[in-house]
Motif scaffolding. Structure first.
Motif, PDB file in Angstrom:
ATOM      1  N   ALA A 390       0.899  -1.093   0.032  1.00 16.94           N
ATOM      2  CA  ALA A 390      -0.147  -0.053  -0.188  1.00 16.94           C
ATOM      3  C   ALA A 390       0.788   1.288  -0.049  1.00 16.94           C
ATOM      4  CB  ALA A 390      -0.941  -0.026   1.184  1.00 16.94           C
ATOM      5  N   ALA A 391       2.081   1.122   0.654  1.00 19.92           N
ATOM      6  CA  ALA A 391       2.837   2.344   1.028  1.00 19.92           C
ATOM      7  C   ALA A 391       3.485   2.432  -0.610  1.00 19.92           C
ATOM      8  CB  ALA A 391       4.140   2.189   1.821  1.00 19.92           C
ATOM      9  N   ILE A 392       3.788   1.591  -1.262  1.00 22.80           N
ATOM     10  CA  ILE A 392       4.479   1.584  -2.619  1.00 22.80           C
ATOM     11  C   ILE A 392       3.488   2.280  -3.606  1.00 22.80           C
ATOM     12  CG2 ILE A 392       5.710   0.400  -4.414  1.00 22.80           C
ATOM     13  CD1 ILE A 392       6.642  -1.471  -2.284  1.00 22.80           C
ATOM     14  N   TRP A 393       2.162   1.748  -3.627  1.00 21.12           N
ATOM     15  CA  TRP A 393       1.224   2.057  -4.521  1.00 21.12           C
ATOM     16  C   TRP A 393       0.881   3.602  -4.193  1.00 21.12           C
ATOM     17  CZ3 TRP A 393      -0.221   0.238  -8.829  1.00 21.12           C
ATOM     18  CH2 TRP A 393      -0.242  -1.295  -9.086  1.00 21.12           C
ATOM     19  N   THR A 394       0.881   4.036  -2.784  1.00 20.93           N
ATOM     20  CA  THR A 394       0.813   5.562  -2.965  1.00 20.93           C
ATOM     21  C   THR A 394       1.756   6.424  -3.299  1.00 20.93           C
ATOM     22  OG1 THR A 394      -0.434   5.070  -0.543  1.00 20.93           O
ATOM     23  CG2 THR A 394       0.320   7.324  -0.692  1.00 20.93           C
ATOM     24  N   VAL A 395       2.821   5.863  -3.158  1.00 26.53           N
ATOM     25  CA  VAL A 395       4.061   6.740  -3.674  1.00 26.53           C
ATOM     26  C   VAL A 395       3.916   6.675  -5.237  1.00 26.53           C
ATOM     27  CG1 VAL A 395       6.603   7.095  -4.200  1.00 26.53           C
ATOM     28  CG2 VAL A 395       5.700   6.326  -1.789  1.00 26.53           C
ATOM     29  N   ALA A 396       3.727   5.671  -5.969  1.00 29.75           N
ATOM     30  CA  ALA A 396       3.347   5.525  -7.305  1.00 29.75           C
ATOM     31  C   ALA A 396       2.426   6.699  -7.679  1.00 29.75           C
ATOM     32  CB  ALA A 396       3.220   4.197  -7.880  1.00 29.75           C
ATOM     33  N   ALA A 397       1.642   6.848  -7.040  1.00 30.62           N
ATOM     34  CA  ALA A 397       0.343   7.882  -7.367  1.00 30.62           C
ATOM     35  C   ALA A 397       0.834   9.204  -7.031  1.00 30.62           C
ATOM     36  CB  ALA A 397      -1.016   7.576  -6.770  1.00 30.62           C
ATOM     37  N   LEU A 398       1.664   9.401  -6.245  1.00 36.16           N
ATOM     38  CA  LEU A 398       1.957  10.913  -5.979  1.00 36.16           C
ATOM     39  C   LEU A 398       3.225  11.057  -7.164  1.00 36.16           C
ATOM     40  CD1 LEU A 398       2.763  10.777  -2.084  1.00 36.16           C
ATOM     41  CD2 LEU A 398       1.410  12.277  -3.298  1.00 36.16           C
ATOM     42  N   THR A 399       3.875  10.134  -7.454  1.00 43.04           N
ATOM     43  CA  THR A 399       4.909  10.597  -8.474  1.00 43.04           C
ATOM     44  C   THR A 399       4.059  10.855 -10.041  1.00 43.04           C
ATOM     45  OG1 THR A 399       6.204   9.338  -7.396  1.00 43.04           O
ATOM     46  CG2 THR A 399       6.848   9.534  -9.767  1.00 43.04           C
ATOM     47  N   ALA A 400       3.031  10.279 -10.343  1.00 38.25           N
ATOM     48  CA  ALA A 400       2.467  10.575 -11.386  1.00 38.25           C
ATOM     49  C   ALA A 400       1.967  11.905 -11.261  1.00 38.25           C
ATOM     50  CB  ALA A 400       1.246   9.467 -11.601  1.00 38.25           C
ATOM     51  N   ALA A 401       1.305  12.240 -10.025  1.00 42.95           N
ATOM     52  CA  ALA A 401       0.516  13.468  -9.793  1.00 42.95           C
ATOM     53  C   ALA A 401       1.865  14.864  -9.920  1.00 42.95           C
ATOM     54  CB  ALA A 401      -0.052  13.601  -8.691  1.00 42.95           C
ATOM     55  N   SER A 402       3.101  14.322  -9.571  1.00 39.58           N
ATOM     56  CA  SER A 402       3.959  15.411  -9.767  1.00 39.58           C
ATOM     57  C   SER A 402       4.427  15.615 -11.160  1.00 39.58           C
ATOM     58  CB  SER A 402       5.214  14.776  -9.041  1.00 39.58           C
ATOM     59  OG  SER A 402       6.432  15.777  -9.121  1.00 39.58           O
ATOM     60  N   GLY A 403       4.474  14.445 -11.953  1.00 34.97           N
ATOM     61  CA  GLY A 403       4.873  14.511 -13.448  1.00 34.97           C
ATOM     62  C   GLY A 403       3.744  15.785 -14.197  1.00 34.97           C
ATOM     63  N   LEU A 404       2.538  15.478 -13.620  1.00 33.00           N
ATOM     64  CA  LEU A 404       1.362  16.302 -14.159  1.00 33.00           C
ATOM     65  C   LEU A 404       1.556  17.705 -13.652  1.00 33.00           C
ATOM     66  CD1 LEU A 404      -1.613  13.926 -13.773  1.00 33.00           C
ATOM     67  CD2 LEU A 404      -0.245  14.382 -15.912  1.00 33.00           C
ATOM     68  N   VAL A 405       1.790  18.149 -12.767  1.00 28.86           N
ATOM     69  CA  VAL A 405       2.122  19.618 -12.159  1.00 28.86           C
ATOM     70  C   VAL A 405       2.979  19.980 -13.217  1.00 28.86           C
ATOM     71  CG1 VAL A 405       3.189  20.885 -10.232  1.00 28.86           C
ATOM     72  CG2 VAL A 405       1.310  19.119  -9.867  1.00 28.86           C
ATOM     73  N   VAL A 406       4.249  19.533 -13.206  1.00 22.57           N
ATOM     74  CA  VAL A 406       5.391  19.904 -14.185  1.00 22.57           C
ATOM     75  C   VAL A 406       4.787  20.143 -15.513  1.00 22.57           C
ATOM     76  CG1 VAL A 406       7.558  19.336 -15.228  1.00 22.57           C
ATOM     77  CG2 VAL A 406       7.186  18.748 -12.975  1.00 22.57           C
ATOM     78  N   ALA A 407       4.026  19.263 -16.267  1.00 23.71           N
ATOM     79  CA  ALA A 407       3.309  19.460 -17.508  1.00 23.71           C
ATOM     80  C   ALA A 407       2.686  20.621 -17.523  1.00 23.71           C
ATOM     81  CB  ALA A 407       2.615  18.291 -17.977  1.00 23.71           C
ATOM     82  N   VAL A 408       1.841  21.110 -16.340  1.00 23.35           N
ATOM     83  CA  VAL A 408       0.903  22.092 -16.379  1.00 23.35           C
ATOM     84  C   VAL A 408       1.686  23.393 -16.048  1.00 23.35           C
ATOM     85  CG1 VAL A 408      -1.000  23.053 -15.417  1.00 23.35           C
ATOM     86  CG2 VAL A 408      -1.065  20.754 -16.081  1.00 23.35           C
ATOM     87  N   ARG A 409       2.303  23.418 -14.995  1.00 25.02           N
ATOM     88  CA  ARG A 409       2.973  24.739 -14.485  1.00 25.02           C
ATOM     89  C   ARG A 409       4.303  25.377 -15.176  1.00 25.02           C
ATOM     90  NH1 ARG A 409       2.576  28.115 -10.547  1.00 25.02           N
ATOM     91  NH2 ARG A 409       4.320  29.077  -9.167  1.00 25.02           N
ATOM     92  N   THR A 410       5.018  24.633 -15.602  1.00 28.75           N
ATOM     93  CA  THR A 410       6.367  25.061 -15.758  1.00 28.75           C
ATOM     94  C   THR A 410       6.286  25.580 -17.367  1.00 28.75           C
ATOM     95  OG1 THR A 410       8.819  24.557 -15.708  1.00 28.75           O
ATOM     96  CG2 THR A 410       7.549  22.937 -16.812  1.00 28.75           C
ATOM     97  N   TYR A 411       7.585  26.157 -17.734  1.00 28.70           N
ATOM     98  CA  TYR A 411       7.748  26.738 -19.059  1.00 28.70           C
ATOM     99  C   TYR A 411       9.063  26.416 -19.460  1.00 28.70           C
ATOM    100  CZ  TYR A 411      10.013  30.518 -15.930  1.00 28.70           C
ATOM    101  OH  TYR A 411      11.195  30.973 -15.249  1.00 28.70           O
ATOM    102  N   GLU A 412       9.389  26.368 -20.828  1.00 28.26           N
ATOM    103  CA  GLU A 412      10.649  25.736 -21.094  1.00 28.26           C
ATOM    104  C   GLU A 412      11.697  26.910 -20.896  1.00 28.26           C
ATOM    105  OE1 GLU A 412      13.363  23.849 -21.880  1.00 28.26           O
ATOM    106  OE2 GLU A 412      11.366  22.810 -22.451  1.00 28.26           O
ATOM    107  N   THR A 413      13.011  26.437 -20.166  1.00 30.24           N
ATOM    108  CA  THR A 413      13.872  27.107 -19.685  1.00 30.24           C
ATOM    109  C   THR A 413      15.056  27.033 -20.458  1.00 30.24           C
ATOM    110  OG1 THR A 413      14.866  25.612 -18.153  1.00 30.24           O
ATOM    111  CG2 THR A 413      13.098  26.908 -17.390  1.00 30.24           C
ATOM    112  N   ARG A 414      15.393  26.579 -21.545  1.00 27.85           N
ATOM    113  CA  ARG A 414      16.637  25.827 -22.024  1.00 27.85           C
ATOM    114  C   ARG A 414      17.093  27.296 -22.813  1.00 27.85           C
ATOM    115  NH1 ARG A 414      17.427  23.179 -27.689  1.00 27.85           N
ATOM    116  NH2 ARG A 414      15.303  23.452 -27.784  1.00 27.85           N
TER     117      ARG A 414
END
Length: 423
Positions: A390-414
Motif C-alpha cells: 500500500a505504501a508503494i502504490w501511494t508513492v506511485a500515485a504521488l509521482t504521477a501527480a508530480s509529473g502532471l504538475v510539471v506539465a501544467v505549471r512549468t515553462y521551457e527554460t533551455r
C-alpha cells in the motif's frame, strides 16, 4: 563546446576547464560512494542486527539523513557565495570522518541515526558544492551535459558501491567490512579536495559580468527573496522544486522499503544488492545522455516523461513478485530518474542569475532532499498501518501527480529558446 572568456581572462566552458571539471566529477563519484555504502546493508542491519520490527523505526536513519541534508543544502549555497566553494567542500569531508566507524561498530541504532545526521551534512555540503562548481565552470551552453556528468558520476558510484557492499556483506557479514570501503573513499576525497580542487567563484562572477544588464531587483536578491522565488513564485523553479521533492520521496522508498520487500520474498543479500545497484546504475549511466539531450530538446518534456515513467516503475514493484520482474522495474525506475535528475538542476541554472544561482541551487536541493525525510516518514507510517505494498502504490500515485504538475505549471527554460521574464 565553445569557451567564453569573461572578465580578468576567466574562461567558461567544459573544454576550457576540462582538468578541474574532470577532477570534480571524480570527487562527486566519491560523494556518491559514501551514500552507496548504505543502500544495501543498512535496511538489513535494522532488521537483522538491531531487530527493528516497525517500518517507521527502521527508516529513522533515512529521515535523519534527509532532513539534515536538506537543511545543509540550503546553507551550502549561501556559505559558498560568502566564503567560496572550496572551503565548504573541504568542511563537508571533515565532518564525515567519523561516519564509517560509527556505521561499522556503533553499538546501538542511535549510533546509526547519528552517523546519518553527519552523512547528511557531508552530502549536503559536498554534493551541493560540486554541483555549483560545475555550473560555474561549464557556462550557459552545456549546462545540461555538465549536470548529467556530475550526477552520472555520483549515482554510478552509489550503484557500484551498493553492489560491492552487498557482495562483501554476503561473504564477511553486515559489519564492519562493507563500511571500510566508505573509509577509503573518505580519505581519498579529502586529499583531493584539499590539495587539487581549485576555487570557482570567479567563474560565476565572470558569467554574471557577461549577462545582459538587468535591473538591480532582478540581480541583487536577498536570500529570502531567492527562497520565495525558487519555492513559490517562479513557475519553472517552483515546479522543479516540487518534482525534486517527489523524486527523492520515491528514492527513499527504493532505498529503505524495497530491500525489505525483496527480503520478505526470500531473496538473498547478494540478490538484494544487485537490485539495489540496478536502479542507481541505470540512473547514473542514463544521465550521461539525458543531461546532454535536455540541452537539445528542452527541459520540460524530459522532466514530465521521467516522472511518469518513475510512477509506472514503482507501480510495477507493487504489483509484481520475483527477481526478473523487479529487475525490470528497477531499470525503468533508473531510466525515469535519469530523465529528471540532471534536467531539474539545469532548470535552476537556466533561470537563476549567476549572482544568486548558488543560493537557488541550495533552496532547490533543500526541497529535493527534504523528499528523503518525507518519503521515509510517509512510507514507514503507511507500511505499518496498511502494509508495504500500500505504501508503494501511494508513492506511485504521488509521482504521477508530480509529473502532471510539471506539465501544467512549468515553462521551457533551455537558454537559446528562453526569452523574456516569467514570474
Amino acid at each position: 563546446m565553445t569557451a567564453t572568456t569573461g572578465r580578468d581572462g576567466v574562461r567558461l566552458g567544459l573544454r576550457a576547464n576540462l582538468a578541474q571539471f574532470s577532477l570534480l566529477v571524480l570527487v562527486n563519484a566519491l560523494v556518491g560512494g559514501m551514500l552507496g555504502q548504505e543502500r544495501t546493508v543498512l535496511p538489513l542491519l535494522a532488521d537483522e542486527v538491531f531487530h527493528l520490527s516497525a517500518y517507521t523505526a527502521a527508516l529513522t536513519y533515512i529521515l535523519a539523513f534527509g532532513a539534515t541534508k536538506a537543511v545543509t543544502n540550503f546553507f551550502a549555497g549561501t556559505l559558498s557565495d560568502r566564503y567560496g566553494r572550496k572551503p565548504v567542500l573541504v568542511a563537508g569531508w571533515l565532518i564525515a570522518l567519523p561516519v564509517p566507524a560509527m556505521l561499522g561498530w556503533g553499538p546501538s541504532w542511535g549510533w546509526i541515526v547519528a552517523a546519518n545526521v553527519l552523512l547528511g551534512v557531508n552530502q549536503g555540503l559536498t554534493w551541493s558544492t560540486t554541483v555549483i562548481m560545475k555550473i560555474d565552470l561549464a557556462g550557459p551552453q552545456r549546462r545540461g551535459l555538465a549536470m548529467g556528468l556530475n550526477e552520472a558520476a555520483g549515482y554510478g558510484a552509489v550503484a557500484a558501491t551498493a553492489m560491492a557492499t552487498g557482495a562483501l556483506a554476503e561473504h564477511a557479514g553486515l559489519r564492519p567490512e562493507p563500511f571500510l570501503l566508505g573509509a577509503a573513499y573518505l580519505v581519498l576525497a579529502l586529499g583531493l579536495s584539499l590539495f587539487a580542487v581549485r576555487e570557482t567563484r570567479e567563474h560565476a562572477r565572470a558569467e554574471a559580468a557577461l549577462h545582459p544588464v538587468q535591473a538591480p531587483e532582478e540581480r541583487e536578491l536577498t536570500t529570502a527573496q531567492v527562497a520565495r522565488r525558487t519555492s513559490l513564485t517562479d513557475r519553472a523553479l517552483s515546479a522543479a522544486s516540487q518534482a525534486g521533492l517527489v523524486n527523492n520521496l520515491n528514492d527513499a522508498l527504493a532505498w529503505g522499503v524495497f530491500p525489505l520487500l525483496f527480503a520478505a520474498h526470500g531473496l538473498s543479500v547478494a540478490q538484494i544488492g544487485v537490485l539495489a545497484a540496478l536502479y542507481p546504475a541505470v540512473w547514473g549511466a542514463g544521465q550521461l545522455v539525458t543531461g546532454w539531450w535536455s540541452d537539445h530538446v528542452g527541459r520540460k518534456v524530459l522532466i514530465t516523461a521521467g516522472m511518469l515513467l518513475q510512477s509506472a516503475a514503482i507501480a510495477l514493484v507493487a504489483a509484481g513478485t520475483g527477481l526478473p520482474l523487479w529487475a525490470g522495474a528497477q531499470i525503468l525506475l533508473g531510466l525515469g530518474t535519469a530523465l529528471v535528475y540532471p534536467t531539474l538542476l539545469a532548470v535552476i541554472g537556466d533561470v537563476a542569475h549567476p549572482a544568486w544561482r548558488a543560493r537557488a541551487v541550495g533552496v532547490y536541493r533543500l526541497w529535493r532532499d527534504g523528499g528523503f525525510a518525507v518519503g521515509a516518514l510517509l512510507a514507514g507510517v503507511l507500511a505499518d498501518a496498511y502494509g508495504i505494498r500500500a505504501a508503494i502504490w501511494t508513492v506511485a500515485a504521488l509521482t504521477a501527480a508530480s509529473g502532471l504538475v510539471v506539465a501544467v505549471r512549468t515553462y521551457e527554460t533551455r537558454p537559446h529558446r528562453h526569452h523574456g521574464s516569467h514570474g
